[in-house]
Design a protein around this motif. Structure first.
Motif, short mmCIF file in Angstrom:
data_model
loop_
_atom_site.label_atom_id
_atom_site.label_comp_id
_atom_site.label_asym_id
_atom_site.label_seq_id
_atom_site.Cartn_x
_atom_site.Cartn_y
_atom_site.Cartn_z
N LYS A 88 -5.82 7.96 -39.99
CA LYS A 88 -5.18 9.12 -40.59
C LYS A 88 -3.79 8.79 -41.14
CE LYS A 88 -3.55 10.97 -36.18
NZ LYS A 88 -3.67 12.08 -35.25
N PHE A 89 -3.24 7.63 -40.77
CA PHE A 89 -1.94 7.21 -41.27
C PHE A 89 -2.05 6.41 -42.58
CE2 PHE A 89 -0.96 8.17 -36.91
CZ PHE A 89 0.28 8.78 -37.01
N ASP A 90 -3.26 5.98 -42.94
CA ASP A 90 -3.44 5.13 -44.13
C ASP A 90 -2.79 5.73 -45.38
OD1 ASP A 90 -4.80 3.38 -42.54
OD2 ASP A 90 -6.78 3.78 -43.42
N LYS A 91 -2.99 6.99 -45.60
CA LYS A 91 -2.49 7.67 -46.80
C LYS A 91 -0.96 7.74 -46.82
CE LYS A 91 -2.87 12.15 -49.13
NZ LYS A 91 -3.48 13.47 -49.07
N TYR A 92 -0.34 7.65 -45.64
CA TYR A 92 1.11 7.82 -45.53
C TYR A 92 1.84 6.53 -45.15
CZ TYR A 92 -0.39 12.60 -45.65
OH TYR A 92 -0.98 13.78 -46.03
N TRP A 93 1.11 5.41 -45.17
CA TRP A 93 1.66 4.12 -44.75
C TRP A 93 2.16 3.35 -45.96
CZ3 TRP A 93 -1.37 0.45 -40.99
CH2 TRP A 93 -0.54 -0.62 -40.61
N TYR A 94 3.47 3.24 -46.06
CA TYR A 94 4.11 2.48 -47.16
C TYR A 94 4.03 0.99 -46.82
CZ TYR A 94 7.77 1.10 -50.49
OH TYR A 94 8.47 0.51 -51.50
N HIS A 95 3.62 0.19 -47.78
CA HIS A 95 3.48 -1.26 -47.63
C HIS A 95 2.46 -1.62 -46.55
CE1 HIS A 95 6.25 -3.37 -50.33
NE2 HIS A 95 6.94 -2.25 -50.30
N LYS A 96 1.36 -0.88 -46.53
CA LYS A 96 0.30 -1.17 -45.56
C LYS A 96 -0.29 -2.55 -45.86
CE LYS A 96 -4.01 0.63 -43.75
NZ LYS A 96 -5.12 -0.23 -44.07
N PRO A 97 -0.35 -3.41 -44.84
CA PRO A 97 -0.97 -4.73 -45.07
C PRO A 97 -2.48 -4.57 -45.26
CG PRO A 97 -0.27 -4.50 -42.79
CD PRO A 97 0.15 -3.26 -43.50
#
Length: 100
Positions: free
Chosen positions: A90-99
């Protein structure tokens, strides 16, 4: 509580005996591609280590709410928070610079 308009979010929580449970901050910064919440070090009192996931689950809901209400992504810097984000889609959409 928090105010979306405050660029420095500071959270501290104590138990009934006035012992610190956790402390964390988020700072809104401007980058070339827009604003982002930088989630700094997340401290959990070692005496709460066994309840770490419970402590994180409650506080990460606050972080998610801030991201949703402000429409600004979160850039987690703490390895514990990065691991938490990785385990919770659920954090994917709000994760800046997700590896990837």
């Amino acid at each position: 509580m928090f105010s979306i308009d405050d660029p420095h979010q500071f959270f501290e929580e104590y138990d009934d005996d006035d012992v610190l449970i956790c402390r964390w901050t988020m700072d809104k910064i401007k980058r070339k591609d827009g604003e982002v919440w930088v989630m700094n070090h997340f401290f959990i009192n070692p005496s709460y280590e066994k309840k770490q996931q419970e402590v994180l689950a409650h506080r990460m809901e606050t972080a998610l709410l801030i991201a949703k209400e402000s429409k600004i992504k979160i850039w987690p810097l703490d390895p514990m928070i990065i691991a938490y984000f990785s385990k919770h889609p659920k954090f994917d959409k709000y994760w800046y610079h997700k590896p990837y």
